[in-house]
Design a protein around this motif. Structure first.
Motif, PDB file in Angstrom:
ATOM      1  N   GLN A  16       0.842  -1.185   0.000  1.00  0.00           N
ATOM      2  CA  GLN A  16       0.000   0.000   0.000  1.00  0.00           C
ATOM      3  C   GLN A  16       0.881   1.239   0.000  1.00  0.00           C
ATOM      4  O   GLN A  16       1.863   1.297   0.732  1.00  0.00           O
ATOM      5  CB  GLN A  16      -0.903   0.026   1.257  1.00  0.00           C
ATOM      6  N   GLN A  17       0.534   2.206  -0.816  1.00  0.00           N
ATOM      7  CA  GLN A  17       1.247   3.476  -0.804  1.00  0.00           C
ATOM      8  C   GLN A  17       0.632   4.341   0.287  1.00  0.00           C
ATOM      9  O   GLN A  17      -0.562   4.629   0.264  1.00  0.00           O
ATOM     10  CB  GLN A  17       1.151   4.142  -2.180  1.00  0.00           C
ATOM     11  N   GLN A  18       1.424   4.708   1.275  1.00  0.00           N
ATOM     12  CA  GLN A  18       0.925   5.361   2.469  1.00  0.00           C
ATOM     13  C   GLN A  18       1.618   6.693   2.707  1.00  0.00           C
ATOM     14  O   GLN A  18       2.666   6.968   2.163  1.00  0.00           O
ATOM     15  CB  GLN A  18       1.117   4.442   3.688  1.00  0.00           C
ATOM     16  N   GLY A  19       1.034   7.484   3.570  1.00  0.00           N
ATOM     17  CA  GLY A  19       1.560   8.799   3.907  1.00  0.00           C
ATOM     18  C   GLY A  19       0.423   9.799   3.928  1.00  0.00           C
ATOM     19  O   GLY A  19      -0.747   9.436   3.771  1.00  0.00           O
ATOM     20  N   PRO A  20       0.731  11.074   4.125  1.00  0.00           N
ATOM     21  CA  PRO A  20       2.092  11.610   4.219  1.00  0.00           C
ATOM     22  C   PRO A  20       2.642  11.560   5.642  1.00  0.00           C
ATOM     23  O   PRO A  20       1.881  11.505   6.611  1.00  0.00           O
ATOM     24  CB  PRO A  20       1.901  13.061   3.787  1.00  0.00           C
ATOM     25  N   VAL A  21       3.958  11.588   5.765  1.00  0.00           N
ATOM     26  CA  VAL A  21       4.632  11.701   7.059  1.00  0.00           C
ATOM     27  C   VAL A  21       5.751  12.719   6.904  1.00  0.00           C
ATOM     28  O   VAL A  21       6.231  12.977   5.805  1.00  0.00           O
ATOM     29  CB  VAL A  21       5.222  10.349   7.526  1.00  0.00           C
ATOM     30  N   GLY A  22       6.163  13.311   8.010  1.00  0.00           N
ATOM     31  CA  GLY A  22       7.287  14.222   7.983  1.00  0.00           C
ATOM     32  C   GLY A  22       8.594  13.458   7.908  1.00  0.00           C
ATOM     33  O   GLY A  22       8.633  12.245   8.138  1.00  0.00           O
ATOM     34  N   LEU A  23       9.669  14.162   7.613  1.00  0.00           N
ATOM     35  CA  LEU A  23      10.973  13.520   7.475  1.00  0.00           C
ATOM     36  C   LEU A  23      11.404  12.884   8.796  1.00  0.00           C
ATOM     37  O   LEU A  23      11.955  11.775   8.806  1.00  0.00           O
ATOM     38  CB  LEU A  23      12.016  14.534   7.008  1.00  0.00           C
ATOM     39  N   PHE A  24      11.146  13.562   9.919  1.00  0.00           N
ATOM     40  CA  PHE A  24      11.526  13.011  11.228  1.00  0.00           C
ATOM     41  C   PHE A  24      10.790  11.703  11.494  1.00  0.00           C
ATOM     42  O   PHE A  24      11.393  10.710  11.916  1.00  0.00           O
ATOM     43  CB  PHE A  24      11.206  14.029  12.331  1.00  0.00           C
ATOM     44  N   GLU A  25       9.479  11.696  11.221  1.00  0.00           N
ATOM     45  CA  GLU A  25       8.686  10.478  11.436  1.00  0.00           C
ATOM     46  C   GLU A  25       9.141   9.366  10.505  1.00  0.00           C
ATOM     47  O   GLU A  25       9.211   8.191  10.900  1.00  0.00           O
ATOM     48  CB  GLU A  25       7.207  10.780  11.212  1.00  0.00           C
ATOM     49  N   LEU A  26       9.474   9.726   9.270  1.00  0.00           N
ATOM     50  CA  LEU A  26       9.945   8.732   8.309  1.00  0.00           C
ATOM     51  C   LEU A  26      11.246   8.092   8.797  1.00  0.00           C
ATOM     52  O   LEU A  26      11.418   6.869   8.726  1.00  0.00           O
ATOM     53  CB  LEU A  26      10.150   9.376   6.943  1.00  0.00           C
ATOM     54  N   GLU A  27      12.161   8.903   9.288  1.00  0.00           N
ATOM     55  CA  GLU A  27      13.429   8.382   9.798  1.00  0.00           C
ATOM     56  C   GLU A  27      13.198   7.419  10.952  1.00  0.00           C
ATOM     57  O   GLU A  27      13.867   6.380  11.059  1.00  0.00           O
ATOM     58  CB  GLU A  27      14.326   9.542  10.236  1.00  0.00           C
ATOM     59  N   LYS A  28      12.243   7.749  11.826  1.00  0.00           N
ATOM     60  CA  LYS A  28      11.951   6.876  12.966  1.00  0.00           C
ATOM     61  C   LYS A  28      11.392   5.538  12.509  1.00  0.00           C
ATOM     62  O   LYS A  28      11.662   4.494  13.123  1.00  0.00           O
ATOM     63  CB  LYS A  28      10.960   7.565  13.916  1.00  0.00           C
ATOM     64  N   LEU A  29      10.603   5.542  11.454  1.00  0.00           N
ATOM     65  CA  LEU A  29      10.061   4.290  10.928  1.00  0.00           C
ATOM     66  C   LEU A  29      11.177   3.352  10.477  1.00  0.00           C
ATOM     67  O   LEU A  29      11.096   2.133  10.661  1.00  0.00           O
ATOM     68  CB  LEU A  29       9.112   4.573   9.752  1.00  0.00           C
ATOM     69  N   PHE A  30      12.241   3.929   9.907  1.00  0.00           N
ATOM     70  CA  PHE A  30      13.381   3.116   9.496  1.00  0.00           C
ATOM     71  C   PHE A  30      14.236   2.723  10.693  1.00  0.00           C
ATOM     72  O   PHE A  30      14.674   1.577  10.802  1.00  0.00           O
ATOM     73  CB  PHE A  30      14.229   3.871   8.468  1.00  0.00           C
ATOM     74  N   GLU A  31      14.477   3.655  11.574  1.00  0.00           N
ATOM     75  CA  GLU A  31      15.328   3.376  12.734  1.00  0.00           C
ATOM     76  C   GLU A  31      14.741   2.286  13.620  1.00  0.00           C
ATOM     77  O   GLU A  31      15.468   1.487  14.208  1.00  0.00           O
ATOM     78  CB  GLU A  31      15.532   4.659  13.548  1.00  0.00           C
ATOM     79  N   GLN A  32      13.415   2.242  13.727  1.00  0.00           N
ATOM     80  CA  GLN A  32      12.755   1.250  14.571  1.00  0.00           C
ATOM     81  C   GLN A  32      12.511  -0.067  13.847  1.00  0.00           C
ATOM     82  O   GLN A  32      11.929  -0.987  14.411  1.00  0.00           O
ATOM     83  CB  GLN A  32      11.423   1.817  15.080  1.00  0.00           C
ATOM     84  N   GLY A  33      12.934  -0.147  12.608  1.00  0.00           N
ATOM     85  CA  GLY A  33      12.796  -1.393  11.856  1.00  0.00           C
ATOM     86  C   GLY A  33      11.406  -1.636  11.314  1.00  0.00           C
ATOM     87  O   GLY A  33      11.111  -2.726  10.823  1.00  0.00           O
ATOM     88  N   ILE A  34      10.528  -0.630  11.394  1.00  0.00           N
ATOM     89  CA  ILE A  34       9.170  -0.796  10.873  1.00  0.00           C
ATOM     90  C   ILE A  34       9.190  -0.857   9.345  1.00  0.00           C
ATOM     91  O   ILE A  34       8.422  -1.592   8.718  1.00  0.00           O
ATOM     92  CB  ILE A  34       8.268   0.352  11.363  1.00  0.00           C
ATOM     93  N   LEU A  35      10.098  -0.082   8.753  1.00  0.00           N
ATOM     94  CA  LEU A  35      10.273  -0.102   7.301  1.00  0.00           C
ATOM     95  C   LEU A  35      11.668  -0.597   6.971  1.00  0.00           C
ATOM     96  O   LEU A  35      12.640  -0.156   7.596  1.00  0.00           O
ATOM     97  CB  LEU A  35      10.081   1.302   6.713  1.00  0.00           C
TER      98      LEU A  35
END
Length: 249
Positions: A16-35
């Protein structure tokens, strides 16, 4: 390649194409292993969807730690699978099917209404004229539907959403501008032969750039999700059924 300094990002998760999110939130999604690092992301400053890994949004150490935990993958095959399932280059047929479904439904309602009050008009008008008339009137109707409900029925059935690049639903003026642009550049106002030329060029444009010229200029984006075969068949057969019924009548 450094990521653009945009504050609004879209990403693909679970097909699914999802969003929008801010850059800070996007970084957290990667840092936490969600993405995962191979997730496709996009912002309005980018020309096309790209893997987050190629934009260096996460520190190299994060990617290295994930590599140590997992066996080496064939990135070429991973890319092909992701590209096949997540539609980074757009889905022209989904967009066309959704639009023709919506147009067919609107034409059915319009012709039913007109036939009640002026059946002579229906009998004396050609099919091409009725189609062009429906196409032009639908510009206003679609803009109203998008500004009120946020989506059309055809797009909803095919799991596609239309948003601004800031993630908001379209207001009436933006929706009207887009509808006029689509009707003119994408459908040639329904004029025979010209409309097929417009279909072809808009198809090539979407496949090449991942978004249409009008979406790029107006500042809108179409987000796609998975859709089942039953929905595709329903949306495809509905206009065909109406056409056959019209010919028989």
């Amino acid at each position: 390649m450094e990521p653009p300094e945009g504050n609004t990002w879209f990403y693909i998760k679970n097909h699914q194409q999802q969003g929008p999110v801010g850059l800070f939130e996007l970084e957290k999604l990667f840092e936490q292993g969600i993405l995962p690092a191979e997730t496709f992301i996009w912002s309005k400053e980018m020309n096309c969807w790209q893997m987050a890994k190629s934009l260096n949004i996460l520190p190299d150490s994060v990617f290295m730690s994930k590599k140590l935990e997992q066996p080496e993958e064939n990135l070429a095959s991973v890319w092909q699978e992701l590209e096949k399932d997540t539609y980074p280059n757009g889905r022209p047929f989904v967009r066309y099917l959704a639009r023709f479904f919506d147009l067919s439904l609107f034409s059915l309602v319009l012709m039913t209404f007109v036939s009640i009050f002026s059946p002579k008009f229906i009998l004396e008008s050609s099919g091409i004229f009725i189609f062009m008339l429906s196409l032009i009137l639908y510009v206003l109707v679609e803009a109203s539907i998008l500004s009120i409900f946020g989506n059309t029925l055809g797009k909803s059935i095919l799991n596609a959403r239309l948003r601004t690049t800031n993630g908001e639903t379209l207001n009436f003026l933006t929706a009207l501008k887009r509808s006029i642009f689509v009707t003119a550049a994408g459908m040639g106002f329904g004029v025979p032969f010209i409309n097929f030329i417009c279909f072809y060029y808009s198809y090539c444009d979407l496949k090449k750039n991942g978004k249409s010229t009008w979406d790029q200029q107006i500042g809108t984006v179409v987000l796609y999700g998975q859709v089942g075969l039953a929905r595709i068949l329903f949306v495809s057969l509905f206009p065909i059924t109406l056409l056959i019924a019209g010919i028989m009548i």
